[in-house]
Design a protein around this motif. Structure first.
Motif: not given
Ligand code: SIN
Length: 290
Positions: A92, A103-104, A108, A110, A123, A135, A251, A259, A266, A268, A277, A281
């Motif tokens: 990512l 992204f993310g 949601h 996963d 992650l 996150t 982080w 998780w 979760h 991002a 960043r 994953r």
């Protein structure tokens, strides 16, 4: 061997968040395989707290894969090109000059549109921006438990319709995107397919019930009109993401996070434009939700 087992597991410390949802685990080196006792202790903490962070774990990709496999076989990650030569690892990455939404960014669980969505996601923090990029997790079991018995009974027989279409489908967010994105997203008709799951699922380890819906992947409720679905799902999304059910992970480089997708949703967080960043994953295969 017995000494090693004793020494490793006796050093493991689990510091739960005040709410009990989310915990920090220290006192172990994940670059070496966990012995059975340690793994049992970590699995127990994971079942209790849903999200575990392990700070100070500088893992190579081989080591990240090995830790993942201690939790179970790899899951299947669709719609994103994996790292070269690493079919089970996604990078990512968002470059400092990227303007596309990170992204993310929506709530949601996963790959919940898969027939057997991943039990776990791992992650690993590589490059951490100085601001933003947290996150955030919501405890879907805590949220379910807080509903009235009447609402719980009403939800019990319902099945929710999941799809990757809004994100990865031919008319989804990524298909319509015009900004440059470093991550290679694979838009596909496959993503427009739907799959139903129980709206309330039972955790195979803890027996806890949890809401299994999310704004990104849940399109509606089987047998209901769009307006009816929207009313119930809208209420549930607002309910699940109240402050009392939230765990925020800030982080640091070399932190590993794991998780439980069966109990959490979760997102991002952005807020780091102008900074790189990078995360690695993996996912662990899960079971058909019941
Ligand atoms: C995700 O897996 O949804 C992304 C999480 C993150 O990058 O913090």
């Amino acid at each position: 061997m017995l000494d090693k087992v004793h020494t490793q597991s006796s050093k493991v410390q689990v510091a739960p968040a005040a709410s009990g949802f989310g915990a920090v685990v220290t006192g172990l080196n994940l670059a070496s395989p966990m012995d059975e006792v340690t793994l049992g202790q970590v699995r127990g903490a994971w079942a209790d707290h849903g999200v575990l962070s392990f700070p100070g774990q500088p893992l190579s990709l081989d080591e990240l894969e090995a830790v993942t496999l201690q939790f179970g076989p790899f899951g299947v990650d669709p719609f994103i090109a994996p790292m070269p030569g690493r079919p089970n690892v996604l990078e990512l990455r968002r470059e400092p000059d990227e303007k596309a939404t990170n992204f993310g960014a929506g709530w949601h669980s996963d790959w919940s549109f898969q027939p057997a969505p991943p039990a776990a996601t791992l992650l690993h923090g590589q490059v951490i921006p100085p601001v933003g990029g947290d996150t955030i997790f919501a405890d879907c079991a805590g949220a379910y438990a807080a509903l009235s018995p009447v609402m719980q009974d009403m939800l019990a027989p319902l099945r929710a319709i999941h799809s990757a279409g809004r994100a990865y489908g031919t008319k989804g967010v990524f298909a319509r995107e015009t900004e440059k994105r470093t991550m290679q997203i694979i838009v596909s008709e496959e993503a427009d397919k739907t799959h139903t799951h129980p709206l309330v699922r039972t955790h195979p380890v803890t027996g806890q019930k949890a809401l299994f819906v999310s704004p990104v992947y849940t399109l509606g409720i089987e047998g209901m009109t769009p307006a009816e679905s929207q009313a119930i799902l809208g209420f549930l999304f607002a309910h699940m993401t109240q402050a009392e059910f939230i765990f925020r992970h800030r982080w640091a480089k070399d932190t590993l996070l794991i998780w439980d997708n069966r109990r959490t949703i979760h997102l991002a967080e952005g807020g780091y434009d102008g900074h790189l960043r990078v995360m690695h994953r993996t996912t662990v295969a899960g079971e058909v939700p019941v």
